[in-house]
Design a protein around this motif. Structure first.
Motif, PDB file in Angstrom:
ATOM      1  N   ALA A   2       0.824  -1.206   0.000  1.00 52.62           N
ATOM      2  CA  ALA A   2       0.000   0.000   0.000  1.00 52.62           C
ATOM      3  C   ALA A   2       0.861   1.260   0.000  1.00 52.62           C
ATOM      4  N   SER A   3       0.220   2.378  -0.295  1.00 53.37           N
ATOM      5  CA  SER A   3       0.932   3.660  -0.330  1.00 53.37           C
ATOM      6  C   SER A   3       1.637   3.933   1.000  1.00 53.37           C
ATOM      7  N   ARG A   4       2.767   4.607   0.910  1.00 55.23           N
ATOM      8  CA  ARG A   4       3.505   4.909   2.142  1.00 55.23           C
ATOM      9  C   ARG A   4       3.206   6.309   2.646  1.00 55.23           C
ATOM     10  N   SER A   5       2.154   6.928   2.143  1.00 58.13           N
ATOM     11  CA  SER A   5       1.895   8.318   2.516  1.00 58.13           C
ATOM     12  C   SER A   5       1.535   8.447   4.001  1.00 58.13           C
ATOM     13  N   ASP A   6       1.049   7.336   4.628  1.00 52.58           N
ATOM     14  CA  ASP A   6       0.693   7.397   6.045  1.00 52.58           C
ATOM     15  C   ASP A   6       1.881   7.099   6.944  1.00 52.58           C
ATOM     16  N   LEU A   7       3.024   6.938   6.334  1.00 50.93           N
ATOM     17  CA  LEU A   7       4.148   6.385   7.063  1.00 50.93           C
ATOM     18  C   LEU A   7       5.138   7.414   7.562  1.00 50.93           C
ATOM     19  N   HIS A   8       4.799   8.711   7.478  1.00 52.24           N
ATOM     20  CA  HIS A   8       5.757   9.725   7.884  1.00 52.24           C
ATOM     21  C   HIS A   8       6.100   9.571   9.365  1.00 52.24           C
ATOM     22  N   THR A   9       7.342   9.909   9.710  1.00 57.22           N
ATOM     23  CA  THR A   9       7.733   9.802  11.116  1.00 57.22           C
ATOM     24  C   THR A   9       7.299  11.039  11.877  1.00 57.22           C
ATOM     25  N   ASP A  10       7.182  10.856  13.172  1.00 56.10           N
ATOM     26  CA  ASP A  10       6.767  11.939  14.052  1.00 56.10           C
ATOM     27  C   ASP A  10       8.007  12.398  14.811  1.00 56.10           C
ATOM     28  N   SER A  11       8.293  13.699  14.803  1.00 55.87           N
ATOM     29  CA  SER A  11       9.538  14.179  15.397  1.00 55.87           C
ATOM     30  C   SER A  11       9.578  13.992  16.903  1.00 55.87           C
ATOM     31  N   THR A  12       8.421  13.699  17.521  1.00 55.36           N
ATOM     32  CA  THR A  12       8.437  13.496  18.973  1.00 55.36           C
ATOM     33  C   THR A  12       8.919  12.089  19.329  1.00 55.36           C
ATOM     34  N   LEU A  13       9.170  11.260  18.315  1.00 52.02           N
ATOM     35  CA  LEU A  13       9.522   9.876  18.614  1.00 52.02           C
ATOM     36  C   LEU A  13      10.866   9.755  19.302  1.00 52.02           C
ATOM     37  N   MET A  50       8.906   0.657   6.933  1.00 50.99           N
ATOM     38  CA  MET A  50       8.876   1.750   7.909  1.00 50.99           C
ATOM     39  C   MET A  50      10.265   2.371   8.054  1.00 50.99           C
ATOM     40  N   ARG A  51      11.286   1.520   8.046  1.00 52.44           N
ATOM     41  CA  ARG A  51      12.664   2.058   8.136  1.00 52.44           C
ATOM     42  C   ARG A  51      12.971   2.897   6.897  1.00 52.44           C
ATOM     43  N   ASP A  52      12.556   2.391   5.731  1.00 50.05           N
ATOM     44  CA  ASP A  52      12.797   3.142   4.487  1.00 50.05           C
ATOM     45  C   ASP A  52      12.116   4.508   4.543  1.00 50.05           C
ATOM     46  N   ALA A  53      10.979   4.565   5.281  1.00 46.92           N
ATOM     47  CA  ALA A  53      10.243   5.828   5.371  1.00 46.92           C
ATOM     48  C   ALA A  53      10.802   6.731   6.471  1.00 46.92           C
ATOM     49  N   GLY A  54      11.876   6.292   7.126  1.00 48.30           N
ATOM     50  CA  GLY A  54      12.549   7.174   8.066  1.00 48.30           C
ATOM     51  C   GLY A  54      12.324   6.859   9.528  1.00 48.30           C
ATOM     52  N   ALA A  60       9.896   1.673  15.285  1.00 43.97           N
ATOM     53  CA  ALA A  60       9.053   1.005  14.287  1.00 43.97           C
ATOM     54  C   ALA A  60       8.676  -0.396  14.756  1.00 43.97           C
ATOM     55  N   ALA A  61       9.655  -1.116  15.322  1.00 43.67           N
ATOM     56  CA  ALA A  61       9.380  -2.493  15.783  1.00 43.67           C
ATOM     57  C   ALA A  61       8.351  -2.478  16.901  1.00 43.67           C
ATOM     58  N   ASP A  62       8.484  -1.518  17.828  1.00 42.22           N
ATOM     59  CA  ASP A  62       7.508  -1.428  18.915  1.00 42.22           C
ATOM     60  C   ASP A  62       6.125  -1.075  18.377  1.00 42.22           C
ATOM     61  N   ALA A  63       6.075  -0.107  17.448  1.00 50.58           N
ATOM     62  CA  ALA A  63       4.778   0.315  16.891  1.00 50.58           C
ATOM     63  C   ALA A  63       4.098  -0.857  16.192  1.00 50.58           C
ATOM     64  N   LEU A  64       4.895  -1.636  15.477  1.00 50.02           N
ATOM     65  CA  LEU A  64       4.357  -2.799  14.762  1.00 50.02           C
ATOM     66  C   LEU A  64       3.809  -3.829  15.750  1.00 50.02           C
ATOM     67  N   GLU A  65       4.609  -4.114  16.756  1.00 52.04           N
ATOM     68  CA  GLU A  65       4.211  -5.143  17.720  1.00 52.04           C
ATOM     69  C   GLU A  65       2.950  -4.723  18.472  1.00 52.04           C
ATOM     70  N   VAL A  66       2.958  -3.471  18.937  1.00 52.07           N
ATOM     71  CA  VAL A  66       1.820  -2.973  19.719  1.00 52.07           C
ATOM     72  C   VAL A  66       0.553  -2.969  18.862  1.00 52.07           C
ATOM     73  N   THR A  67       0.670  -2.501  17.621  1.00 48.93           N
ATOM     74  CA  THR A  67      -0.508  -2.407  16.762  1.00 48.93           C
ATOM     75  C   THR A  67      -1.079  -3.792  16.463  1.00 48.93           C
ATOM     76  N   LEU A  68      -0.198  -4.736  16.120  1.00 51.89           N
ATOM     77  CA  LEU A  68      -0.698  -6.072  15.764  1.00 51.89           C
ATOM     78  C   LEU A  68      -1.273  -6.775  16.986  1.00 51.89           C
ATOM     79  N   GLN A  69      -0.630  -6.580  18.144  1.00 57.84           N
ATOM     80  CA  GLN A  69      -1.159  -7.194  19.370  1.00 57.84           C
ATOM     81  C   GLN A  69      -2.527  -6.633  19.709  1.00 57.84           C
TER      82      GLN A  69
END
Ligand code: PD2
Ligand code: ZN
Length: 302
Positions: A2-13, A50-54, A60-69
């Motif tokens: 899918a499009s990566r337009s939703d994948l921008h990083t957040d500077s607060t991370l 996600m890494r490619d998107a910055g 990214a690994a935590d976000a993935l794990e938390v979201t899928l869980q």
């Protein structure tokens, strides 16, 4: 993909762990991750995107794990399963050979993700095992189990061992072991039931069962008023039986060999067979078997 337009990083991370990740997961990112999983992309592929998107790799690994869980939990609840709750968990990031428990270093011999099973070596010293047996032996009686029909206790034909309970902190040795377990499993000492010691003679066994209290049983609401559900079990082997006496997990065809000082830990985030934590004590074929079990509750067990 899918499009990566939703994948921008957040500077607060930052690189903080799951709770931080949960805060920074935007609804768009969450939707995107779920779409990727539904489209059949494996986690490493999604992580690379996600890494490619910055994105920072840990975030990214935590976000993935938390979201899928969270998503799997929502699906399970929609299907009528109880919601998942936090469970005890040793810190095994970077696969340490040893976990420092303050007074003692415990080795990690095996870790399985689903069901969550961890086998530890050298949790108890030989002297601690012998002292626990000596303290328990004069007070053994035919094992009872919690009767979920009534909320009381009953003799159980599936459990042909003798046993006894210590109070939490009953002796300095027990206090020390409980402090070690609390550090090992990152779970408050107050949430633990008193240690139970069991003795199996040749032929004795504990047929497969779940350690959580079945929510469908009428006695369960009264049992869980004190401390909530059981969410984890630590079975510590106090001796090495000659033959037999392994702890079995029939759903996943795993058998843990009982070895003095070692222990098997497993956790269950909901009181449901989907946790695959059906387990039993196989019959002792030769020799005898001694264990100490620590059951961990959701909340303080007063
Ligand atoms: O003795 C065991 O290996 C065993 C097996 C299943 C212990 C328990 N359950 C328990 O104490 O809950
Ligand atoms: Zn059990």
């Amino acid at each position: 993909m899918a499009s990566r337009s939703d994948l921008h990083t957040d500077s607060t991370l930052t690189t903080e762990r799951a709770s931080a990740a949960r805060q920074v997961i935007t609804p768009e990112l969450r939707r995107w991750i779920i779409e990727q999983a539904q489209a059949g992309y494996e986690a490493p592929v999604v992580l690379q995107s996600m890494r490619d998107a910055g994105w920072n790799e840990d975030v990214a690994a935590d976000a993935l794990e938390v979201t899928l869980q969270d998503h799997l939990n929502e699906l399970a609840v929609q299907q009528g399963q109880p919601a998942a709750v936090p469970v005890p968990e040793p810190v095994l990031d970077e696969s340490p050979a040893l976990v420092d428990c303050g007074d003692h270093k415990v080795s990690v011999l095996l870790a399985i993700a689903q069901p969550r099973i961890v086998v530890f070596g050298n949790l108890l010293s030989p002297e601690e095992c012998d002292a626990l047996i000596a303290d328990a032996e004069p007070r053994l009686a035919r094992s009872l189990t919690v009767a979920t029909k009534t909320g009381g206790e009953e003799i159980n034909a599936d459990r042909t061992s003798d046993g006894m309970f210590f109070q939490r902190g009953q002796t300095p040795l027990i206090q020390r072991i409980e402090e070690r377990i609390a550090r090992l499993l990152n779970w408050p000492i107050e949430n633990g039931e008193g240690l139970q010691v069991l003795h199996y003679s040749p032929g004795a066994e504990y047929k497969p069962h779940y350690d959580y209290f079945d929510p469908a049983e009428p006695g369960t609401p009264s049992i869980v008023k004190r401390g909530g559900q059981r969410v984890g079990t630590l079975v510590m082997y106090l001796n090495t039986p000659e033959k037999g006496g392994g702890t079995t997990f029939p759903d996943v065809h795993v058998e843990v060999a009982p070895q003095r000082g070692n222990a098997v830990f497993f956790s269950y985030e909901r009181p449901h067979p989907s946790t695959k934590t059906l387990h039993g004590g196989a019959p002792v074929i030769a020799g005898e078997k001694w264990i100490a079990t620590k059951w961990l509750r959701e909340r303080e067990f007063k």
